[in-house]
Design an enzyme around this catalytic site. Structure first.
Site, PDB file in Angstrom:
ATOM      1  N   GLU A 278       3.907 -42.836  71.381  1.00 55.00           N
ATOM      2  CA  GLU A 278       4.703 -42.410  70.228  1.00 55.00           C
ATOM      3  C   GLU A 278       6.175 -42.440  70.616  1.00 55.00           C
ATOM      4  OE1 GLU A 278       3.436 -38.556  68.834  1.00 55.00           O
ATOM      5  OE2 GLU A 278       5.213 -38.268  67.593  1.00 55.00           O
TER       6      GLU A 278
ATOM      7  N   GLU B 150      -1.235 -28.544  64.639  1.00 57.80           N
ATOM      8  CA  GLU B 150      -0.715 -28.696  65.999  1.00 57.80           C
ATOM      9  C   GLU B 150       0.014 -27.456  66.471  1.00 57.80           C
ATOM     10  OE1 GLU B 150       2.610 -31.696  65.119  1.00 57.80           O
ATOM     11  OE2 GLU B 150       3.567 -30.034  66.141  1.00 57.80           O
TER      12      GLU B 150
ATOM     13  N   HIS C 278       6.817 -35.289  74.456  1.00 58.50           N
ATOM     14  CA  HIS C 278       5.609 -34.471  74.576  1.00 58.50           C
ATOM     15  C   HIS C 278       4.416 -35.300  75.013  1.00 58.50           C
ATOM     16  CE1 HIS C 278       5.196 -35.808  70.260  1.00 58.50           C
ATOM     17  NE2 HIS C 278       3.915 -35.882  70.579  1.00 58.50           N
TER      18      HIS C 278
ATOM     19  N   GLN D  76       1.728 -30.913  73.300  1.00 57.23           N
ATOM     20  CA  GLN D  76       1.368 -30.812  71.881  1.00 57.23           C
ATOM     21  C   GLN D  76      -0.157 -30.780  71.780  1.00 57.23           C
ATOM     22  OE1 GLN D  76       1.451 -34.347  69.374  1.00 57.23           O
ATOM     23  NE2 GLN D  76       2.735 -33.251  67.907  1.00 57.23           N
TER      24      GLN D  76
ATOM     25  N   HIS E  26      -2.196 -38.980  73.462  1.00 54.34           N
ATOM     26  CA  HIS E  26      -1.031 -39.875  73.429  1.00 54.34           C
ATOM     27  C   HIS E  26       0.108 -39.294  74.251  1.00 54.34           C
ATOM     28  CE1 HIS E  26      -0.102 -37.113  70.003  1.00 54.34           C
ATOM     29  NE2 HIS E  26       1.154 -37.291  70.375  1.00 54.34           N
TER      30      HIS E  26
HETATM   31  C1  MC0 Z   1      -7.771 -45.490  69.666  1.00 57.14           C
HETATM   32  N1  MC0 Z   1      -7.779 -46.183  70.825  1.00 57.14           N
HETATM   33  C2  MC0 Z   1      -7.085 -45.520  71.742  1.00 57.14           C
HETATM   34  C3  MC0 Z   1      -6.633 -44.335  71.084  1.00 57.14           C
HETATM   35  N2  MC0 Z   1      -7.060 -44.361  69.805  1.00 57.14           N
HETATM   36  N3  MC0 Z   1      -6.792 -45.796  73.018  1.00 57.14           N
HETATM   37  C4  MC0 Z   1      -6.045 -44.881  73.693  1.00 57.14           C
HETATM   38  N4  MC0 Z   1      -5.595 -43.720  73.135  1.00 57.14           N
HETATM   39  C5  MC0 Z   1      -5.859 -43.424  71.842  1.00 57.14           C
HETATM   40  N5  MC0 Z   1      -5.413 -42.289  71.315  1.00 57.14           N
HETATM   41  C6  MC0 Z   1      -8.479 -47.449  71.093  1.00 57.14           C
HETATM   42  C7  MC0 Z   1      -9.977 -47.316  70.776  1.00 57.14           C
HETATM   43  O1  MC0 Z   1     -10.688 -46.819  71.888  1.00 57.14           O
HETATM   44  C8  MC0 Z   1     -10.342 -48.736  70.449  1.00 57.14           C
HETATM   45  O2  MC0 Z   1     -10.567 -49.471  71.626  1.00 57.14           O
HETATM   46  C9  MC0 Z   1      -9.102 -49.276  69.757  1.00 57.14           C
HETATM   47  O3  MC0 Z   1      -8.007 -48.456  70.191  1.00 57.14           O
HETATM   48  C10 MC0 Z   1      -9.191 -49.191  68.242  1.00 57.14           C
HETATM   49  O4  MC0 Z   1      -9.476 -47.846  67.924  1.00 57.14           O
HETATM   50  P1  MC0 Z   1     -10.380 -47.356  66.736  1.00 57.14           P
HETATM   51  O5  MC0 Z   1     -11.113 -46.147  67.190  1.00 57.14           O
HETATM   52  O6  MC0 Z   1     -11.173 -48.501  66.160  1.00 57.14           O
HETATM   53  O7  MC0 Z   1      -9.359 -46.829  65.689  1.00 57.14           O
HETATM   54  P2  MC0 Z   1      -8.370 -47.568  64.721  1.00 57.14           P
HETATM   55  O8  MC0 Z   1      -8.087 -48.967  65.125  1.00 57.14           O
HETATM   56  O9  MC0 Z   1      -8.852 -47.317  63.352  1.00 57.14           O
HETATM   57  O10 MC0 Z   1      -7.072 -46.700  64.998  1.00 57.14           O
HETATM   58  C11 MC0 Z   1      -6.463 -46.628  66.263  1.00 57.14           C
HETATM   59  C12 MC0 Z   1      -4.954 -46.344  66.048  1.00 57.14           C
HETATM   60  C13 MC0 Z   1      -4.866 -45.058  65.187  1.00 57.14           C
HETATM   61  C14 MC0 Z   1      -4.309 -46.173  67.413  1.00 57.14           C
HETATM   62  C15 MC0 Z   1      -4.331 -47.544  65.326  1.00 57.14           C
HETATM   63  O11 MC0 Z   1      -5.492 -43.988  65.861  1.00 57.14           O
HETATM   64  C16 MC0 Z   1      -3.461 -44.689  64.828  1.00 57.14           C
HETATM   65  O12 MC0 Z   1      -2.892 -45.208  63.864  1.00 57.14           O
HETATM   66  N6  MC0 Z   1      -2.846 -43.743  65.599  1.00 57.14           N
HETATM   67  C17 MC0 Z   1      -1.472 -43.317  65.329  1.00 57.14           C
HETATM   68  C18 MC0 Z   1      -1.420 -42.035  64.547  1.00 57.14           C
HETATM   69  C19 MC0 Z   1      -2.066 -40.874  65.264  1.00 57.14           C
HETATM   70  O13 MC0 Z   1      -2.803 -41.044  66.245  1.00 57.14           O
HETATM   71  N7  MC0 Z   1      -1.837 -39.646  64.720  1.00 57.14           N
HETATM   72  C20 MC0 Z   1      -2.365 -38.398  65.300  1.00 57.14           C
HETATM   73  C21 MC0 Z   1      -1.338 -37.702  66.073  1.00 57.14           C
HETATM   74  P3  MC0 Z   1     -11.888 -50.357  71.832  1.00 57.14           P
HETATM   75  O14 MC0 Z   1     -11.750 -50.932  73.217  1.00 57.14           O
HETATM   76  O15 MC0 Z   1     -13.043 -49.426  71.654  1.00 57.14           O
HETATM   77  O16 MC0 Z   1     -11.781 -51.408  70.742  1.00 57.14           O
HETATM   78  S1  MC0 Z   1      -0.060 -37.112  64.997  1.00 57.14           S
HETATM   79  C22 MC0 Z   1       1.200 -36.583  65.947  1.00 57.14           C
HETATM   80  O17 MC0 Z   1       1.086 -36.621  67.125  1.00 57.14           O
HETATM   81  C23 MC0 Z   1       2.428 -36.066  65.201  1.00 57.14           C
HETATM   82  C24 MC0 Z   1       2.068 -34.860  64.401  1.00 57.14           C
HETATM   83  C25 MC0 Z   1       3.593 -35.744  66.126  1.00 57.14           C
HETATM   84  O18 MC0 Z   1       3.544 -36.034  67.341  1.00 57.14           O
HETATM   85  O19 MC0 Z   1       4.616 -35.219  65.635  1.00 57.14           O
END
Ligand code: MC0
Length: 144
Positions: free
Chosen positions: A136, A43, A7, A60, A84
């Site tokens: 993912e 979602e 997705h 999604q 993502h």
């Molecule tokens: C953050 N960054 C991204 C981003 N999110 N870059 C591209 N795409 C994204 N989605 C970048 C920011 O711009 C920043 O860059 C750096 O990563 C650190 O981000 P932050 O804003 O300081 O945030 P953190 O470090 O606290 O967390 C970022 C992280 C987090 C990716 C580790 O969002 C995470 O754990 N994501 C995985 C879980 C998730 O997203 N769940 C929601 C969908 P700069 O250059 O400014 O430092 S759940 C889902 O989808 C499930 C239900 C499913 O599919 O079944």
């Protein structure tokens, strides 16, 4: 092996309105709604194609359920848009796939797979190690 796009995740402010846009504009079907409290999202999975082997791909649509959700933080910073991309395994174990990728120096965000949409097992790769794309990995539920 990663064999398909499972997705594309799109963050939005108003889930129901965005679902209606995708249905009306493209004719897609809203196949599944779910709240994932661990991830802090509500979602909708819109089915785009089926391949005959059950390995459909989806758009999604995700909206945050709480202010400290990662998606709330992302929306505040970036506004609505592609959040993502998710690659699906061919049935292989998602942790084994993640371990193989981690061996190449990419950060895997979870120590163990978590629950994803429709009973899938998921993990994420850090966007900074993937040329700016939050990535993912998805192992769909056996019955999905
Ligand atoms: C953050 N960054 C991204 C981003 N999110 N870059 C591209 N795409 C994204 N989605 C970048 C920011 O711009 C920043 O860059 C750096 O990563 C650190 O981000 P932050 O804003 O300081 O945030 P953190 O470090 O606290 O967390 C970022 C992280 C987090 C990716 C580790 O969002 C995470 O754990 N994501 C995985 C879980 C998730 O997203 N769940 C929601 C969908 P700069 O250059 O400014 O430092 S759940 C889902 O989808 C499930 C239900 C499913 O599919 O079944």
């Amino acid at each position: 092996m990663l064999s398909r796009i499972d997705h594309i995740g799109i963050a939005c402010h108003d889930l129901d309105a965005t679902v209606e846009f995708y249905k009306k504009t493209y004719g897609f079907t809203d196949a599944h709604f779910e709240v994932n409290e661990e991830q802090g999202v509500r979602e909708c999975m819109l089915k785009i194609n089926t391949t005959g082997d059950g390995a459909a791909s989806y758009i999604q649509l995700i909206t945050p359920t709480r202010p400290d959700s990662t998606v709330a933080k992302w929306l505040e910073k970036n506004g609505e848009g592609v959040h993502h991309i998710a690659f699906g395994t061919d049935g292989s174990d998602v942790q084994a796939e993640a371990d193989g990728i981690a061996a190449g120096g990419v950060r895997v965000l979870y120590d163990a797979p978590r629950r994803g949409s429709m009973g899938s097992r998921i993990t994420f790769l850090h966007p900074k190690d993937c040329h700016g794309v939050l990535t993912e990995l998805v192992q769909k539920a056996p019955e999905a």
